[in-house]
Design a protein around this motif. Structure first.
Motif, mmCIF file in Angstrom:
data_model
loop_
_atom_site.group_PDB
_atom_site.id
_atom_site.type_symbol
_atom_site.label_atom_id
_atom_site.label_comp_id
_atom_site.label_asym_id
_atom_site.label_seq_id
_atom_site.Cartn_x
_atom_site.Cartn_y
_atom_site.Cartn_z
ATOM 1 N N ARG A 1 0.855 -1.191 0.000
ATOM 2 C CA ARG A 1 0.000 0.000 0.000
ATOM 3 C C ARG A 1 0.883 1.231 0.000
ATOM 4 O O ARG A 1 1.893 1.284 0.715
ATOM 5 N N VAL A 2 0.492 2.240 -0.782
ATOM 6 C CA VAL A 2 1.323 3.428 -0.937
ATOM 7 C C VAL A 2 0.462 4.686 -0.909
ATOM 8 O O VAL A 2 -0.755 4.640 -1.116
ATOM 9 N N GLU B 1 -3.999 8.355 -0.892
ATOM 10 C CA GLU B 1 -3.420 7.673 0.253
ATOM 11 C C GLU B 1 -3.927 6.229 0.349
ATOM 12 O O GLU B 1 -5.065 5.938 -0.013
ATOM 13 N N ASN B 2 -3.034 5.371 0.798
ATOM 14 C CA ASN B 2 -3.382 3.977 1.111
ATOM 15 C C ASN B 2 -4.022 3.249 -0.071
ATOM 16 O O ASN B 2 -5.063 2.605 0.053
ATOM 17 N N VAL B 3 -3.389 3.351 -1.243
ATOM 18 C CA VAL B 3 -3.884 2.632 -2.418
ATOM 19 C C VAL B 3 -3.005 1.410 -2.667
ATOM 20 O O VAL B 3 -1.828 1.389 -2.334
ATOM 21 N N GLY C 1 -5.484 -0.776 7.165
ATOM 22 C CA GLY C 1 -6.913 -0.611 7.395
ATOM 23 C C GLY C 1 -7.392 0.819 7.395
ATOM 24 O O GLY C 1 -8.573 1.071 7.660
ATOM 25 N N GLY C 2 -6.537 1.771 7.103
ATOM 26 C CA GLY C 2 -6.924 3.180 7.138
ATOM 27 C C GLY C 2 -7.707 3.606 5.914
ATOM 28 O O GLY C 2 -7.975 2.814 5.015
ATOM 29 N N THR D 1 -7.234 12.284 -1.035
ATOM 30 C CA THR D 1 -7.241 12.952 0.262
ATOM 31 C C THR D 1 -8.249 14.093 0.261
ATOM 32 O O THR D 1 -8.527 14.703 -0.774
ATOM 33 N N THR D 2 -8.804 14.366 1.421
ATOM 34 C CA THR D 2 -9.768 15.467 1.551
ATOM 35 C C THR D 2 -9.134 16.787 1.175
ATOM 36 O O THR D 2 -9.738 17.643 0.522
#
Length: 299
Positions: free
Chosen positions: A178-179, A207-209, A264-265, A270-271
């Protein structure tokens, strides 16, 4: 009684006992059963044939008949997700496993198709270890489709990102990791002294892809700790794909490896990146060694 005669009787009795012991051992050590005694049969524990992997199966492997086999499994321990032949049978004597050929020949057909043949052509979605039961969750019926179209999560897209060893953590990013995706770009903005000029901006876009592949490698080779590639294929959502396309057009992107414990995030755009509008950058003026640098930061 005469002592001599008594001694002879005792010796004869001991000899008879010894002969009986010798004969018992010669016959296999099992005492003869009484003619009137009935031996009750020992009931075997109910077993069910479960479809399992014959070898370690990696993500992306396409299943064939040589990859799976039937194995006897305690009926009481069979999970509802296991693929079975639907029949319970006594525990086989002298054999822990049933050969695939014998099991298929004796198995019940489900919907007219043998379960072992029903999984042929499916693609492995999650790793399966040798002897592990095959479950629908870990395989995908790919048909004639390619690898990516069947391993993508529902509603997701696959996009390629150009990378180098410098922008991909020196090659230590591997398929399945995940990156975060960061973009670096130059913009013209106020310099803080009343004028304007170029400022360097670094921003986290995604994020977290999940990384699906590096070049054409969908899994690292055995014992490989790094892969130096020119392209990384990542899994994104529709909105994430738009944000990534804009980011690639605006400047180079960098991949930042995330810790395994962060899997798990939140995932996706991103917002901060989704709400950003031109001219909303906050500038920080840094004086170092007589030189002034303007850096855009985000709250």
């Amino acid at each position: 009684m005469n002592p001599v005669r008594l001694l002879i009787v005792l010796v004869a009795a001991v000899s008879a006992i010894g002969l009986a012991v010798v004969m018992q051992r010669a016959m296999g050590g099992k005492p003869a059963a009484a003619p009137s005694a009935a031996v009750a049969p020992v009931a075997g524990k109910p077993m069910t044939q479960v479809l399992v992997a014959k070898r370690d199966l990696a993500i992306g492997d396409r299943l064939t008949g040589d990859d799976v086999t039937w194995q006897a499994w305690p009926t009481e321990a069979v999970n509802a997700a296991f693929i079975t032949n639907g029949a319970a049978q006594p525990k086989p004597q002298g054999a822990a496993k049933v050969t695939a050929a014998a099991a298929i020949a004796a198995s019940d057909m489900i919907g007219g198709v043998d379960p072992a043949k029903a999984v042929e052509g499916a693609i492995v979605r999650d790793p399966i270890l040798t002897g592990e039961p095959i479950t629908p969750r870990k395989i995908v019926r790919g048909g004639d489709g390619g690898y990516l179209s069947v391993v993508l999560s529902p509603g997701k897209r696959a996009m390629a990102v150009p990378i180098t060893s410098e922008t991909a953590v020196g090659g230590f990013i591997l398929p399945g990791d995940r990156v975060d995706v960061l973009q670096t770009r130059e913009e013209v903005g106020p310099t803080g002294d009343g004028g304007s000029g170029k400022v360097m901006i670094a921003e986290t876009i995604l994020e977290n892809v999940r990384v699906l592949a590096l070049d054409q490698s969908t899994a690292a080779e055995k014992d490989a700790k790094s892969i130096v590639a020119a392209t990384a294929t990542i899994e994104v959502g529709p909105i994430d794909a738009e944000a990534l396309t804009k980011a690639k057009a605006g400047g180079p992107v960098t991949l930042a490896l995330r810790a395994y414990t962060d899997l798990g995030g939140p995932s996706g755009v991103t917002t901060r990146a989704a709400r950003r509008k031109p001219g909303e950058d906050n500038l920080v003026r840094i004086n170092r060694g007589g030189e002034t640098t303007n850096v855009s930061v985000r709250p």
